[in-house]
Design a protein around this motif. Sequence first.
Motif, mmCIF file in Angstrom:
data_model
loop_
_atom_site.group_PDB
_atom_site.id
_atom_site.type_symbol
_atom_site.label_atom_id
_atom_site.label_comp_id
_atom_site.label_asym_id
_atom_site.label_seq_id
_atom_site.Cartn_x
_atom_site.Cartn_y
_atom_site.Cartn_z
ATOM 1 N N MET A 171 0.844 -1.190 0.000
ATOM 2 C CA MET A 171 0.000 0.000 0.000
ATOM 3 C C MET A 171 0.882 1.242 0.000
ATOM 4 O O MET A 171 1.804 1.359 0.791
ATOM 5 N N THR A 172 0.594 2.160 -0.898
ATOM 6 C CA THR A 172 1.302 3.434 -0.926
ATOM 7 C C THR A 172 0.290 4.559 -0.880
ATOM 8 O O THR A 172 -0.901 4.362 -1.095
ATOM 9 N N SER A 173 0.772 5.762 -0.614
ATOM 10 C CA SER A 173 -0.102 6.915 -0.491
ATOM 11 C C SER A 173 0.646 8.141 -0.985
ATOM 12 O O SER A 173 1.872 8.250 -0.814
ATOM 13 N N PRO A 174 -0.073 9.103 -1.609
ATOM 14 C CA PRO A 174 0.599 10.338 -2.019
ATOM 15 C C PRO A 174 1.139 11.140 -0.847
ATOM 16 O O PRO A 174 1.920 12.070 -1.031
ATOM 17 N N PHE A 175 0.754 10.785 0.373
ATOM 18 C CA PHE A 175 1.213 11.503 1.560
ATOM 19 C C PHE A 175 2.458 10.877 2.184
ATOM 20 O O PHE A 175 2.970 11.383 3.178
ATOM 21 N N SER B 121 -1.237 5.732 4.869
ATOM 22 C CA SER B 121 0.104 6.044 4.389
ATOM 23 C C SER B 121 1.162 5.338 5.229
ATOM 24 O O SER B 121 1.375 5.702 6.392
ATOM 25 N N PRO B 122 1.873 4.347 4.680
ATOM 26 C CA PRO B 122 2.951 3.703 5.447
ATOM 27 C C PRO B 122 4.029 4.692 5.869
ATOM 28 O O PRO B 122 4.610 4.554 6.953
ATOM 29 N N GLY B 123 4.299 5.698 5.034
ATOM 30 C CA GLY B 123 5.311 6.686 5.384
ATOM 31 C C GLY B 123 4.929 7.487 6.613
ATOM 32 O O GLY B 123 5.765 7.759 7.489
ATOM 33 N N MET B 124 3.664 7.903 6.681
ATOM 34 C CA MET B 124 3.187 8.645 7.845
ATOM 35 C C MET B 124 3.249 7.784 9.103
ATOM 36 O O MET B 124 3.685 8.240 10.168
ATOM 37 N N ARG C 73 -1.281 1.942 13.289
ATOM 38 C CA ARG C 73 -1.488 0.883 12.311
ATOM 39 C C ARG C 73 -1.699 1.486 10.933
ATOM 40 O O ARG C 73 -2.327 2.539 10.804
ATOM 41 N N VAL C 74 -1.188 0.798 9.908
ATOM 42 C CA VAL C 74 -1.502 1.168 8.527
ATOM 43 C C VAL C 74 -2.865 0.577 8.199
ATOM 44 O O VAL C 74 -3.049 -0.640 8.230
ATOM 45 N N LEU C 75 -3.826 1.442 7.920
ATOM 46 C CA LEU C 75 -5.195 1.004 7.682
ATOM 47 C C LEU C 75 -5.940 2.075 6.917
ATOM 48 O O LEU C 75 -5.843 3.261 7.261
ATOM 49 N N ASP C 76 -6.667 1.691 5.893
ATOM 50 C CA ASP C 76 -7.481 2.644 5.140
ATOM 51 C C ASP C 76 -8.611 3.133 6.032
ATOM 52 O O ASP C 76 -9.318 2.345 6.656
ATOM 53 N N THR C 77 -8.792 4.460 6.084
ATOM 54 C CA THR C 77 -9.801 5.033 6.972
ATOM 55 C C THR C 77 -11.215 4.598 6.608
ATOM 56 O O THR C 77 -12.119 4.674 7.443
#
Length: 244
Positions: A1-5, A70-73, A91-95
């Motif tokens: 999972m990646t995120s623009p943030f 966001s894994p980075g956040m 935790r990395v989890l989609d809101t």
Amino acid sequence: MTSPFDGMAALHERGIDELPFRRHVEMPSVLAAADGVEGRRVLDLGCGSGHYARFFARNGAARVLGVDRSPGMIAHARHREEVEPLGVSYRVLDTATTDALDGAFDVTVAVYALSCAPTPAALTRLCAAARDTLAPGGRFVAATLNPDLATVPHYYRPYGFDLTVADAHLRDGDPVGLHGRAEEETFQVTAYYWSREAHERALTEAGFTGIAWQLPRTAAEGSASLFTRYLAAPHVVAVSARVP
């Protein structure tokens, strides 16, 4: 999972999270809308770099979990917890998919998350996801784009950012650009405008009751005049609702 943030965590930590209006207006307003967090189980939904999660821990929450897609956040937030332990978990989890958190919290807070919803259906899904995390009687608090925000160009520039809109007469779902600078770096985020009616409809459809809007307040002792212009038309306000 990646995120623009993913690449914005350090930028949040160095600048965005420390903008004066956030510390002196936004955060105390969210805490007031939550009716305090002392002794309560708190979920920070879309926690970013963990700024609010740490704030809740310092204000006496019994348990704090921050989740973000966001894994980075999340990596940055966990690093901060290692450096300054406050007992916060991440935790990395989609809101929008919080099934694993079913009914586990007394208070769920979403800062700017609702403003990321591009459609009414997405707005309702986010509210429903928040609803599912709460125990009976629990409270949801969202810091969301103010339905009465100022559309005058550069109105918010004295507070470290600008908002841009294509039309001053905003309609539900219209994009709103947020632009700013923290130290030597710039940032840009697209949010979506939703009226009070749209927020309240989504919250009601998600199963919430007791919807209330929190007027912003300042905790800046002796310097409230610095925020007079901002408080006249804050770009973000808190809305709260309860689980029956």
